[in-house]
Design an enzyme around this catalytic site. Structure first.
Site, PDB file in Angstrom:
ATOM      1  N   HIS A  87      -3.511   4.953   4.539  1.00 51.32           N
ATOM      2  CA  HIS A  87      -4.689   4.163   4.886  1.00 51.32           C
ATOM      3  C   HIS A  87      -5.974   4.807   4.285  1.00 51.32           C
ATOM      4  CE1 HIS A  87      -7.768   1.419   6.494  1.00 51.32           C
ATOM      5  NE2 HIS A  87      -8.233   2.270   7.190  1.00 51.32           N
ATOM      6  N   ARG A 114       0.943  -1.104  -0.189  1.00 55.82           N
ATOM      7  CA  ARG A 114      -0.199  -0.002   0.047  1.00 55.82           C
ATOM      8  C   ARG A 114       0.885   1.190  -0.107  1.00 55.82           C
ATOM      9  NH1 ARG A 114      -2.292   0.922   5.505  1.00 55.82           N
ATOM     10  NH2 ARG A 114      -0.824   2.855   5.429  1.00 55.82           N
ATOM     11  N   TYR A 154       3.878   5.531  11.541  1.00 53.29           N
ATOM     12  CA  TYR A 154       4.198   4.528  11.668  1.00 53.29           C
ATOM     13  C   TYR A 154       5.077   3.555  10.873  1.00 53.29           C
ATOM     14  CZ  TYR A 154       0.130   3.719   8.725  1.00 53.29           C
ATOM     15  OH  TYR A 154      -0.704   3.982   7.504  1.00 53.29           O
TER      16      TYR A 154
END
Length: 336
Positions: A252, A248, A261
């Site tokens: 998100h 990805r 993160y």
């Protein structure tokens, strides 16, 4: 990793171009969603950049008019590849009156019963038990050559419903393919903090079913793996777990800051695997498409996305009086 050879995978030039076109459309729709969010026209956008090969390959194996699709929230590309109208994607994003849910559902939560595309659930892994129920119905009715496609991310495999779904489907040899899009990140949780086994497909052995891991940056490899899994399930040989390893590239959602993160260096290190330019260069090298054709297709898809966006923006919002409709059985009046 090198992309698969068309000759080795028994795939036609027409199918190669379908894969490429579907990947380009998915990327364009994702980009437009982020633009609309930044313009303040939609509340949230959820991209799938890096998943294009997985979803185009899976969509090519889906048999329209026969199969059922139980997607998850990062599946805009696959619902389009399975026949969902592009204009209705934008109606959903922009919450217009003609949206299939009447402008009520959150982003990417589309449905089309006539196309075999089930409603998306925001509850992680909930679609897995729903898909198994549909597969049980197909078997109960002795409906031949029909298979259920169940899509999810690797984060869903940490949920109890996922394990319950695989176990029930295995015990009853149901015609369902469990299709994991493993992009390494369940929002902010890395896969290393979710499981000790090397691949999601390894878990298939615990249920006595077939498990396959495939390069999710290679649409040909994904297509052939899913096509073979479909044949296995349709023949009555039980479910198959197919894991497509991808990545990805974006956050998100537009509400997420992935810098909290993971590092920029990590994302940059994955960019050479970007399936869209990688597959484009592959097709050019194979002689399946020419430079002029690439430019023409990109222009066509830009127009294909621009036109319905403009048209849908001009459509009306749902009437305020419909707010309580389709909520309770009986009258639509609010409780007082």
């Amino acid at each position: 990793m090198a992309l698969s050879s068309p000759a080795d995978r028994e795939i036609s030039r027409e199918q190669l171009l379908t894969l490429y076109r579907d990947m380009l459309i998915q990327r364009a729709v994702d980009t437009r969603g982020f633009q609309l969010n930044r313009q303040g026209k939609i509340g949230i956008a959820m991209g799938s950049e890096g998943h294009e090969a997985v979803q185009a390959g899976t969509g090519l194996a889906f048999q329209r008019g026969k199969d059922l699709l139980y997607p998850y929230y990062r599946n805009t590309g696959i619902v389009l590849a399975c026949g969902f109208p592009l204009v209705d994607v934008f109606r959903s994003q922009l919450a217009r009156e003609k949206d299939t849910s009447g402008g009520r559902s959150i982003i990417n939560h589309v449905t089309a019963k006539a196309l075999g595309i089930a409603s998306i659930s925001s509850i992680i892994a909930a679609q897995c038990t729903h898909a198994v129920g549909a597969a049980w119905t197909l078997k109960y009715r002795n409906e031949s050559d029909r298979v259920v496609f169940c899509q999810f991310g690797e984060g869903a495999t940490s949920q109890g419903e996922w394990h319950e779904a695989l176990n029930f489907a295995a015990v009853h040899a149901l015609p369902v393919i469990f299709l994991c899009e493993n992009n390494e990140w369940a929002i902010s949780t890395h896969i290393s903090k979710q499981m000790r086994v090397p691949t999601v497909a390894t878990r298939a052995a615990a249920y006595g079913i077939r498990g396959v891991t495939v390069d999710g940056f290679d649409p040909i490899a994904v297509y052939t793996a899913v096509r073979d899994a479909r044949a296995h399930a349709a023949a009555g040989d039980g479910p198959v777990l197919v894991e497509s390893k991808c990545y990805r590239f974006l956050s998100h959602t537009t509400d997420d800051d992935d810098r909290t993160y993971r590092t920029r260096d990590e994302v940059v290190s994955q960019r050479p695997n970007d399936p869209v330019p990688k597959f484009e260069q592959y097709l050019l090298a194979q002689g399946a498409i020419a430079d002029d054709d690439v430019k023409a297709m990109r222009r066509e898809i830009t127009e294909l996305v621009n036109r319905p966006t403009d048209e849908v923006e001009a459509e009306p919002y749902p009437d305020a009086q419909s707010l309580y409709g389709n909520t309770y059985a009986g009258p639509d009046d609010a409780w007082v």
